[in-house]
Enzyme design. Structure first.
Site, PDB file in Angstrom:
ATOM      1  CG  ASP A 189       4.678  -1.692   6.438  1.00 38.04           C
ATOM      2  OD1 ASP A 189       3.653  -1.180   6.164  1.00 38.04           O
ATOM      3  OD2 ASP A 189       5.795  -0.880   6.188  1.00 38.04           O
ATOM      4  CG  ASP A 196       0.750   1.381   6.561  1.00 42.49           C
ATOM      5  OD1 ASP A 196       1.655   2.156   7.224  1.00 42.49           O
ATOM      6  OD2 ASP A 196       1.183   0.879   5.461  1.00 42.49           O
ATOM      7  CD  GLU A 197       5.944   1.616  10.715  1.00 41.01           C
ATOM      8  OE1 GLU A 197       6.445   1.576   9.413  1.00 41.01           O
ATOM      9  OE2 GLU A 197       6.324   2.323  11.517  1.00 41.01           O
TER      10      GLU A 197
HETATM   11  P1  TTP Z   1       3.670   3.066   3.183  1.00 42.76           P
HETATM   12  O1  TTP Z   1       3.683   2.194   4.234  1.00 42.76           O
HETATM   13  O2  TTP Z   1       4.799   3.828   3.114  1.00 42.76           O
HETATM   14  O3  TTP Z   1       3.264   2.517   1.906  1.00 42.76           O
HETATM   15  P2  TTP Z   1       2.458   1.289   1.543  1.00 42.76           P
HETATM   16  O4  TTP Z   1       1.564   0.733   2.532  1.00 42.76           O
HETATM   17  O5  TTP Z   1       1.385   1.796   0.450  1.00 42.76           O
HETATM   18  O6  TTP Z   1       2.984   0.274   0.830  1.00 42.76           O
HETATM   19  P3  TTP Z   1       4.138  -0.807   1.104  1.00 42.76           P
HETATM   20  O7  TTP Z   1       3.781  -2.040   0.800  1.00 42.76           O
HETATM   21  O8  TTP Z   1       5.407  -0.401   0.605  1.00 42.76           O
HETATM   22  O9  TTP Z   1       4.331  -0.391   2.560  1.00 42.76           O
HETATM   23  O10 TTP Z   1       2.465   3.767   3.794  1.00 42.76           O
HETATM   24  C1  TTP Z   1       1.214   3.697   4.172  1.00 42.76           C
HETATM   25  C2  TTP Z   1       0.038   4.367   3.485  1.00 42.76           C
HETATM   26  O11 TTP Z   1       0.126   5.861   3.643  1.00 42.76           O
HETATM   27  C3  TTP Z   1      -0.092   4.186   1.969  1.00 42.76           C
HETATM   28  O12 TTP Z   1      -0.937   3.269   1.732  1.00 42.76           O
HETATM   29  C4  TTP Z   1      -0.536   5.611   1.505  1.00 42.76           C
HETATM   30  C5  TTP Z   1      -0.327   6.405   2.709  1.00 42.76           C
HETATM   31  N1  TTP Z   1       0.770   7.268   2.077  1.00 42.76           N
HETATM   32  C6  TTP Z   1       0.644   8.485   1.572  1.00 42.76           C
HETATM   33  O13 TTP Z   1      -0.720   9.031   1.463  1.00 42.76           O
HETATM   34  N2  TTP Z   1       1.536   9.353   0.900  1.00 42.76           N
HETATM   35  C7  TTP Z   1       2.684   8.832   0.773  1.00 42.76           C
HETATM   36  O14 TTP Z   1       3.806   9.427   0.384  1.00 42.76           O
HETATM   37  C8  TTP Z   1       3.105   7.682   1.400  1.00 42.76           C
HETATM   38  C9  TTP Z   1       4.435   7.118   1.531  1.00 42.76           C
HETATM   39  C10 TTP Z   1       2.279   6.837   1.975  1.00 42.76           C
HETATM   40 CA    CA Z   2       2.736  -0.072   4.193  1.00 40.39          CA
END
Ligand code: TTP
Ligand code: CA
Length: 358
Positions: A4, A104-105
């Site tokens: 992730d 991103d996963e």
């Molecule tokens: P996430 O993996 O949930 O969050 P993240 O990568 O920003 O943070 P973390 O370090 O906790 O993993 O989401 C991936 C991407 O998806 C994030 O960078 C932006 C987008 N996203 C949105 O646009 N709206 C949202 O509500 C969420 C949760 C994510």
């Molecule tokens: Ca993430």
């Protein structure tokens, strides 16, 4: 194993502008109604210290960051897609099977690669993280576990730049103390309901009578909650195909109708695309160019080649031809230029055919 990417959109922004790193960075979707209407897409960890996170209205984020040097940026999906694609390409090399679940996963099946050893799995994960850091400059959090469910929760426990390995023997010890909402599918409503039933942690859920869970949530969900709480999950890593096209787009310094200026810009895009082509060992059969004109209208022209190629020169000449055509068909100036290739063939196949031929 689950990978992730950390605070992904914001980290991408830091990547192209390292000066942002120590400041709160907020990437937002601006709805356009008023200057500050919209919501936070994501924020870097500096901004999160101020309580700014995904989903928060932008005006509130501004308020919470008011005495800081916070930087607010609009989402640039194309750029994030490019970075994501580069990372995914690296991750694929570390997996027996590969399933991308979002930008991103991704889940990686690695049992064969590490011969079932969790020590080796940890080493592999570290190597993969280093590789991504070195080649792309992005940090990610990785969870290693006996199944997807455990790997996912493991990846969530240490962020950013985390690596968490949970061996089969450790599942119960690992899951028990966690709050129930860490399980996939347990949202706010379910959490409240479970709370009413005296269940706060995953351990308490695991011990709860499965028949009673079924009475409350229905058979399917009841059984799922019961199994999930025990870390039981038989979902396999579902192979997801590679992207079916590769594209790059860039904004020109000035609007233009000058073919040479356009081609100078596309040369850089070609270089980048060609690197991808070589790394993936593919050839392409279709080339397209995209132009965003000064009035923001989008034009594109495409061309199918006689046979698949991976040659940068073929790409360059096709693009020249397509832009000549495009410019000839409009009087407007061009503001952004893009290049896209598609209709891929694996290079091995072509080589085999050649060998057969000889
Ligand atoms: P996430 O993996 O949930 O969050 P993240 O990568 O920003 O943070 P973390 O370090 O906790 O993993 O989401 C991936 C991407 O998806 C994030 O960078 C932006 C987008 N996203 C949105 O646009 N709206 C949202 O509500 C969420 C949760 C994510
Ligand atoms: Ca993430």
């Amino acid at each position: 194993m689950l990978a992730d990417f950390d605070y992904f959109f914001a980290q991408c922004e830091e990547l192209r502008n390292p000066a942002l790193k120590d400041k709160p960075v907020v990437v937002g979707v601006y709805s356009g109604r008023t200057k500050d209407s919209g919501a936070v897409s994501t924020a870097n960890y500096v901004a999160r210290k101020f309580g700014v996170k995904s989903g928060l209205p932008l005006y509130l984020a501004k308020k919470r960051l008011k005495d800081t040097e916070a930087v607010f940026l609009p989402v640039d999906n194309e750029f994030y897609e490019q970075i994501s694609e580069k990372i995914m390409q690296i991750l694929r090399n570390y997996a027996d099977s590969f399933e991308q679940t979002s930008i991103d996963e991704a889940y990686l099946g690695i049992t064969q690669k590490v011969h079932g050893s969790f020590e080796s799995a940890g080493d592999l994960a570290q190597k993969m993280k280093n590789d991504v850091k070195r080649q792309v400059g992005i940090v990610l959090s990785v969870g290693v576990g006996p199944n997807k469910l455990v790997a996912k929760i493991a990846a969530d426990t240490q962020k950013p730049d985390g690596l968490t390995v949970v061996k089969p023997k450790e599942i119960q010890h690992f899951l028990s103390p966690l709050p129930v909402n860490r399980l996939l599918g347990v949202g706010r409503k379910t959490t409240a309901k479970l709370e009413e039933m005296g269940i706060g942690t995953v351990g308490e859920l695991a011990k709860y009578d499965v028949q009673r869970l079924m009475d409350v949530f229905g058979k399917k969900l009841g059984v799922y909650f019961h199994n999930a709480a025990k870390g039981v999950d038989n979902e396999s890593v579902q192979e997801t195909g590679e992207a079916e096209s590769i594209s790059r787009i860039a904004t020109l310094k000035e609007n233009t109708r000058d073919l040479m200026v356009v081609l100078e810009k596309t040369d850089r895009l070609i270089e980048d695309i060609h690197k991808d082509v070589v790394q993936r060992n593919i050839s392409f059969r279709q080339v397209a160019v995209i132009a965003v004109m000064t009035d923001l209208s989008i034009r594109s022209r495409s061309k199918t080649l006689e046979s698949p190629t991976r040659d940068a020169e073929d790409l360059r000449s096709s693009i020249r031809e397509l832009f000549e055509k495009l410019l000839g068909e409009s009087k407007l100036e061009i503001r952004r230029v893009g290049v896209k290739i598609s209709h891929f063939a694996k290079e091995e196949v072509k080589q085999k055919q050649l060998t057969n031929f000889f």
